[in-house]
Design a protein around this motif. Structure first.
Motif, PDB file in Angstrom:
ATOM      1  N   THR A   1       0.842  -1.189   0.000  1.00 36.46           N
ATOM      2  CA  THR A   1       0.000   0.000   0.000  1.00 36.46           C
ATOM      3  C   THR A   1       0.872   1.231   0.000  1.00 36.46           C
TER       4      THR A   1
ATOM      5  N   SER B   1      -4.743   6.174  -0.155  1.00 38.45           N
ATOM      6  CA  SER B   1      -3.885   4.998  -0.102  1.00 38.45           C
ATOM      7  C   SER B   1      -4.261   4.039  -1.223  1.00 38.45           C
TER       8      SER B   1
ATOM      9  N   SER C   1       0.867   5.442  -0.059  1.00 39.42           N
ATOM     10  CA  SER C   1      -0.032   6.517   0.342  1.00 39.42           C
ATOM     11  C   SER C   1       0.607   7.870   0.091  1.00 39.42           C
TER      12      SER C   1
END
Length: 261
Positions: free
Chosen positions: A245, A253, A247
């Motif tokens: 992930t 995100s 962000s």
């Protein structure tokens, strides 16, 4: 609005009037307390679907350039990403094990150009930005360092996740004051600010526009900070079953699931 835009490119091409119409529709729905689907409940596609082109900037953070043993203080490194590489938030990216075993992550701020930019001065460059998104510039490092150019190693199917949303430029007053992070299977791997860029968003747009017109809808991926898996000891690469992930503060995100085939 007679016909809603079919995608982001269509909305950009409609100009400020098109965006104003969309905002009016949304504001009316909110005022009437219409039932709206939360963003988290939506199924996503790539934040950009038909970009005029996808341009990537390499070695634009000194720490990342250093860990890859690249120079960042001379000419800007510019290359193209193939549109087949675009994919969505929450999608699964796959790659063949017999082609690459060193697949890496790169958190990047994505910039979407809103109108033709040609010969733009740095002081005016941000006026040409339509919006911003999150990009994970996934890279096959073993291919990257075996070839003279970087397009193929970063353009496997699904190697350019974007999203989950595009934030309009007015929501980001300073693109050089955003925090980027990468979380790989629960561990923070990248953690830096866009103020560490060697060349700012405005400088990138200005330089690119000197040699050729940047058409509306162009996605520019502005480079990644230090912390890449390739440079770690031992190296840390994406593997079968990994979830990564990336962000960007103020945008969101972007999650990618990984499978090796």
């Amino acid at each position: 609005m007679e016909q809603p835009p079919r995608d982001l490119q269509d909305l950009i091409e409609r100009g400020p009037e098109g965006l104003a119409e969309v905002r009016e529709v949304v504001d009316t729905a909110v005022m009437l307390e219409a039932e709206l689907t939360p963003v988290a409940a939506l199924r996503h596609s790539s934040a950009v679907l038909r970009p005029a082109q996808v341009i990537a900037i390499g070695a634009n953070y000194a720490a990342h350039a250093s860990e890859l043993k690249l120079r960042s203080e001379t000419a800007m490194t510019i290359f193209s990403l193939w549109p087949n590489s675009l994919t969505a938030h929450g999608a699964t990216t796959t790659w063949p094990e017999d082609l690459t075993t060193q697949v890496d992550y790169e958190a990047e701020l994505g910039v979407i150009v809103g109108r033709p930019a040609r010969g733009v001065h740095v002081r005016d460059a941000l006026d040409y930005v339509w919006g911003y998104t999150v990009v994970n510039d996934i890279t096959a490092r073993d291919i990257q360092f075996s070839e003279a150019q970087w397009s193929r190693c970063k353009s496997f199917d699904g190697f350019t996740p974007t999203g989950p949303v595009v934030v309009t430029a007015d929501e980001i007053p300073d693109p050089q004051n955003l925090w980027l992070t990468t979380n790989l299977d629960g561990s923070i791997m990248q953690d830096a600010s866009t103020n560490e860029m060697v060349r700012s968003v405005a400088e990138i747009i200005s330089l690119l526009s000197r040699s050729a017109t940047i058409p509306p809808g162009t996605l520019i991926s502005t480079g990644s900070p230090g912390g890449a898996g390739y440079s770690r000891k031992p190296p840390v690469f994406l593997r079968d079953g990994s979830t990564v992930t990336v962000s960007v503060e103020g945008i969101g995100s972007l999650t990618t699931h990984c499978r090796v085939i």
